[in-house]
Design a protein around this motif. Sequence first.
Motif, PDB file in Angstrom:
ATOM      1  N   MET A   1       2.778 -12.971  -2.958  1.00 14.23           N
ATOM      2  CA  MET A   1       3.889 -13.018  -2.007  1.00 14.23           C
ATOM      3  C   MET A   1       3.609 -12.115  -0.811  1.00 14.23           C
ATOM      4  SD  MET A   1       6.969 -13.019  -4.839  1.00 14.23           S
ATOM      5  CE  MET A   1       8.286 -12.583  -3.697  1.00 14.23           C
ATOM      6  N   ALA A   2       3.098 -10.915  -1.098  1.00 13.08           N
ATOM      7  CA  ALA A   2       2.778  -9.981  -0.015  1.00 13.08           C
ATOM      8  C   ALA A   2       1.670 -10.537   0.868  1.00 13.08           C
ATOM      9  CB  ALA A   2       2.368  -8.626  -0.594  1.00 13.08           C
ATOM     10  N   GLU A   3       0.676 -11.166   0.252  1.00 13.17           N
ATOM     11  CA  GLU A   3      -0.429 -11.746   1.020  1.00 13.17           C
ATOM     12  C   GLU A   3       0.074 -12.891   1.903  1.00 13.17           C
ATOM     13  OE1 GLU A   3      -5.062 -13.063   0.303  1.00 13.17           O
ATOM     14  OE2 GLU A   3      -3.659 -13.183  -1.376  1.00 13.17           O
ATOM     15  N   ALA A   4       0.952 -13.723   1.356  1.00 17.56           N
ATOM     16  CA  ALA A   4       1.511 -14.833   2.135  1.00 17.56           C
ATOM     17  C   ALA A   4       2.325 -14.308   3.311  1.00 17.56           C
ATOM     18  CB  ALA A   4       2.379 -15.714   1.237  1.00 17.56           C
ATOM     19  N   HIS A   5       3.090 -13.254   3.072  1.00 19.62           N
ATOM     20  CA  HIS A   5       3.889 -12.664   4.144  1.00 19.62           C
ATOM     21  C   HIS A   5       2.976 -12.097   5.225  1.00 19.62           C
ATOM     22  CE1 HIS A   5       7.588 -10.672   5.707  1.00 19.62           C
ATOM     23  NE2 HIS A   5       6.694  -9.822   6.187  1.00 19.62           N
ATOM     24  N   ALA A   6       1.933 -11.393   4.830  1.00 19.01           N
ATOM     25  CA  ALA A   6       1.007 -10.808   5.801  1.00 19.01           C
ATOM     26  C   ALA A   6       0.328 -11.896   6.633  1.00 19.01           C
ATOM     27  CB  ALA A   6      -0.041  -9.965   5.082  1.00 19.01           C
ATOM     28  N   ARG A   7      -0.081 -12.962   5.989  1.00 12.84           N
ATOM     29  CA  ARG A   7      -0.722 -14.065   6.722  1.00 12.84           C
ATOM     30  C   ARG A   7       0.243 -14.678   7.727  1.00 12.84           C
ATOM     31  NH1 ARG A   7      -5.682 -16.346   4.180  1.00 12.84           N
ATOM     32  NH2 ARG A   7      -5.345 -18.047   5.649  1.00 12.84           N
ATOM     33  N   LEU A   8       1.502 -14.824   7.302  1.00 11.53           N
ATOM     34  CA  LEU A   8       2.504 -15.401   8.200  1.00 11.53           C
ATOM     35  C   LEU A   8       2.732 -14.501   9.404  1.00 11.53           C
ATOM     36  CD1 LEU A   8       4.206 -17.993   8.179  1.00 11.53           C
ATOM     37  CD2 LEU A   8       6.056 -16.677   7.141  1.00 11.53           C
ATOM     38  N   MET A   9       2.685 -13.194   9.193  1.00 11.36           N
ATOM     39  CA  MET A   9       2.857 -12.256  10.301  1.00 11.36           C
ATOM     40  C   MET A   9       1.783 -12.459  11.367  1.00 11.36           C
ATOM     41  SD  MET A   9       5.567 -10.509   9.621  1.00 11.36           S
ATOM     42  CE  MET A   9       5.433  -9.323  10.954  1.00 11.36           C
ATOM     43  N   MET A  10       0.623 -12.934  10.939  1.00 15.81           N
ATOM     44  CA  MET A  10      -0.478 -13.142  11.881  1.00 15.81           C
ATOM     45  C   MET A  10      -0.555 -14.582  12.379  1.00 15.81           C
ATOM     46  SD  MET A  10      -3.433 -10.714  10.138  1.00 15.81           S
ATOM     47  CE  MET A  10      -3.054 -11.111   8.431  1.00 15.81           C
TER      48      MET A  10
ATOM     49  N   LEU B   1       8.094  -4.620   2.377  1.00 17.68           N
ATOM     50  CA  LEU B   1       8.274  -5.468   3.557  1.00 17.68           C
ATOM     51  C   LEU B   1       8.100  -4.670   4.840  1.00 17.68           C
ATOM     52  CD1 LEU B   1      11.219  -7.702   2.307  1.00 17.68           C
ATOM     53  CD2 LEU B   1       8.885  -8.441   2.816  1.00 17.68           C
ATOM     54  N   GLY B   2       8.494  -3.402   4.808  1.00 15.73           N
ATOM     55  CA  GLY B   2       8.320  -2.562   5.987  1.00 15.73           C
ATOM     56  C   GLY B   2       6.853  -2.409   6.348  1.00 15.73           C
ATOM     57  N   SER B   3       6.014  -2.185   5.342  1.00 10.64           N
ATOM     58  CA  SER B   3       4.582  -2.033   5.614  1.00 10.64           C
ATOM     59  C   SER B   3       3.973  -3.344   6.093  1.00 10.64           C
ATOM     60  CB  SER B   3       3.850  -1.537   4.363  1.00 10.64           C
ATOM     61  OG  SER B   3       3.873  -2.502   3.326  1.00 10.64           O
ATOM     62  N   LEU B   4       4.406  -4.459   5.512  1.00  6.52           N
ATOM     63  CA  LEU B   4       3.894  -5.765   5.922  1.00  6.52           C
ATOM     64  C   LEU B   4       4.372  -6.123   7.335  1.00  6.52           C
ATOM     65  CD1 LEU B   4       4.504  -7.632   2.554  1.00  6.52           C
ATOM     66  CD2 LEU B   4       2.284  -7.004   3.499  1.00  6.52           C
ATOM     67  N   ASN B   5       5.625  -5.809   7.619  1.00  3.45           N
ATOM     68  CA  ASN B   5       6.173  -6.130   8.941  1.00  3.45           C
ATOM     69  C   ASN B   5       5.520  -5.307  10.048  1.00  3.45           C
ATOM     70  OD1 ASN B   5       7.895  -7.976   7.790  1.00  3.45           O
ATOM     71  ND2 ASN B   5       9.675  -6.614   7.782  1.00  3.45           N
TER      72      ASN B   5
ATOM     73  N   GLN C   1      -7.128 -13.957  14.329  1.00  2.00           N
ATOM     74  CA  GLN C   1      -8.430 -13.310  14.372  1.00  2.00           C
ATOM     75  C   GLN C   1      -9.220 -13.698  13.108  1.00  2.00           C
ATOM     76  OE1 GLN C   1      -9.509 -11.778  16.908  1.00  2.00           O
ATOM     77  NE2 GLN C   1      -7.724 -11.110  18.081  1.00  2.00           N
ATOM     78  N   PRO C   2     -10.558 -13.732  13.176  1.00  2.00           N
ATOM     79  CA  PRO C   2     -11.362 -14.122  12.009  1.00  2.00           C
ATOM     80  C   PRO C   2     -11.087 -13.265  10.776  1.00  2.00           C
ATOM     81  CG  PRO C   2     -12.723 -14.071  13.985  1.00  2.00           C
ATOM     82  CD  PRO C   2     -11.391 -13.476  14.365  1.00  2.00           C
ATOM     83  N   GLN C   3     -10.726 -11.999  10.999  1.00  2.00           N
ATOM     84  CA  GLN C   3     -10.525 -11.089   9.869  1.00  2.00           C
ATOM     85  C   GLN C   3      -9.124 -11.171   9.265  1.00  2.00           C
ATOM     86  OE1 GLN C   3     -10.882 -10.366  13.047  1.00  2.00           O
ATOM     87  NE2 GLN C   3     -10.078  -8.356  13.620  1.00  2.00           N
ATOM     88  N   ALA C   4      -8.300 -12.099   9.724  1.00  3.97           N
ATOM     89  CA  ALA C   4      -6.916 -12.190   9.244  1.00  3.97           C
ATOM     90  C   ALA C   4      -6.802 -12.331   7.723  1.00  3.97           C
ATOM     91  CB  ALA C   4      -6.183 -13.341   9.942  1.00  3.97           C
ATOM     92  N   PRO C   5      -7.596 -13.188   7.061  1.00  2.00           N
ATOM     93  CA  PRO C   5      -7.487 -13.286   5.596  1.00  2.00           C
ATOM     94  C   PRO C   5      -7.781 -11.969   4.890  1.00  2.00           C
ATOM     95  CG  PRO C   5      -8.675 -15.177   6.472  1.00  2.00           C
ATOM     96  CD  PRO C   5      -8.531 -14.197   7.600  1.00  2.00           C
ATOM     97  N   GLU C   6      -8.781 -11.242   5.392  1.00  2.00           N
ATOM     98  CA  GLU C   6      -9.119  -9.955   4.784  1.00  2.00           C
ATOM     99  C   GLU C   6      -8.004  -8.934   4.997  1.00  2.00           C
ATOM    100  OE1 GLU C   6     -11.175 -11.717   6.675  1.00  2.00           O
ATOM    101  OE2 GLU C   6     -12.747 -12.272   5.249  1.00  2.00           O
ATOM    102  N   ILE C   7      -7.404  -8.952   6.177  1.00  2.00           N
ATOM    103  CA  ILE C   7      -6.290  -8.049   6.455  1.00  2.00           C
ATOM    104  C   ILE C   7      -5.137  -8.339   5.495  1.00  2.00           C
ATOM    105  CG2 ILE C   7      -4.492  -7.458   8.138  1.00  2.00           C
ATOM    106  CD1 ILE C   7      -6.575  -7.979  10.342  1.00  2.00           C
TER     107      ILE C   7
ATOM    108  N   ALA D   1      -5.232  -9.747   2.535  1.00  2.00           N
ATOM    109  CA  ALA D   1      -5.598  -9.351   1.171  1.00  2.00           C
ATOM    110  C   ALA D   1      -5.516  -7.840   0.983  1.00  2.00           C
ATOM    111  CB  ALA D   1      -7.004  -9.852   0.846  1.00  2.00           C
ATOM    112  N   GLU D   2      -5.945  -7.081   1.979  1.00  2.78           N
ATOM    113  CA  GLU D   2      -5.890  -5.617   1.889  1.00  2.78           C
ATOM    114  C   GLU D   2      -4.449  -5.126   1.843  1.00  2.78           C
ATOM    115  OE1 GLU D   2      -8.072  -3.369   1.364  1.00  2.78           O
ATOM    116  OE2 GLU D   2      -9.927  -4.503   1.562  1.00  2.78           O
ATOM    117  N   PHE D   3      -3.587  -5.704   2.657  1.00  2.21           N
ATOM    118  CA  PHE D   3      -2.187  -5.292   2.650  1.00  2.21           C
ATOM    119  C   PHE D   3      -1.523  -5.635   1.318  1.00  2.21           C
ATOM    120  CE2 PHE D   3      -2.432  -4.221   7.041  1.00  2.21           C
ATOM    121  CZ  PHE D   3      -1.291  -3.482   7.335  1.00  2.21           C
ATOM    122  N   ALA D   4      -1.855  -6.797   0.766  1.00  2.00           N
ATOM    123  CA  ALA D   4      -1.282  -7.187  -0.526  1.00  2.00           C
ATOM    124  C   ALA D   4      -1.705  -6.210  -1.612  1.00  2.00           C
ATOM    125  CB  ALA D   4      -1.715  -8.606  -0.875  1.00  2.00           C
ATOM    126  N   GLN D   5      -2.970  -5.824  -1.594  1.00  2.00           N
ATOM    127  CA  GLN D   5      -3.469  -4.859  -2.573  1.00  2.00           C
ATOM    128  C   GLN D   5      -2.777  -3.512  -2.401  1.00  2.00           C
ATOM    129  OE1 GLN D   5      -5.394  -5.425  -5.150  1.00  2.00           O
ATOM    130  NE2 GLN D   5      -5.206  -3.276  -5.771  1.00  2.00           N
TER     131      GLN D   5
END
Length: 219
Positions: free
Chosen positions: A93-102, A170-174, A189-195, A197-201
């Motif tokens: 869920m956190a990874e999906a949210h982070a991806r959506l933010m980008m 959610l605050g950290s993801l936002n 950006q190309p690194q978006a998936p890695e970003i 994944a790191e935030f989800a972890q």
Amino acid sequence: MTDEPALALRQRANREEVLDAAAEAFIERGYAATSIDDVADQLGGTKGRVYHYFRTKGDLFLGVHRRALDMAIAAVTPLFDADTSATTKLHDMAEAHARLMMEESSYMRLAVQHAEMALAVEGRTPRRALLEVLALRNEYESLFETVIAEGIQLGEFRQVDAGLMAKAALGSLNWISVWYRPAGRGKTQPQAPEIAAEFAQFVVAGLVNPKRATRERKR
């Protein structure tokens, strides 16, 4: 295959084009400085096309917020409903949210900024519309709170306040919206998936029950 009539599909697509243009205009200028003319210019159309779907600038602004939250709920709900552990659910869920933010940065940057929300209900825009958006926001946050509470109950997460930790997660993801800039409209950006994944972890690591983690390492 969809059962939605062709006319309804076109109407929905046209409405979303207006919202796309509005999201870009509001991000560039802010709510107060953005006019319907600005949105029409961004759209490459006329004010009439905007007014066909939204009566006021406030309606349009809240429409952008509603679409952002609809996208977020649609992205996260299947992960919330998955037959997986609470740890996996929260990570995904956190990874999906982070991806959506980008991936939908204009929408999501507006959705996490609250300062201008009150301005949108001035004039002819009913306060009910604002309350509906706030209800969607609470619904979305409750998905994270519920998963965290489930993880606490199962011993996967530390004994913490689930509601408080949902806000912290959610605050950290936002916060991604503050510093991340896309490669262009609709591009990441190309690194978006890695970003993501790191935030989800990072979110999950802050909640893991240390006693359980120790047991897992000893196995």
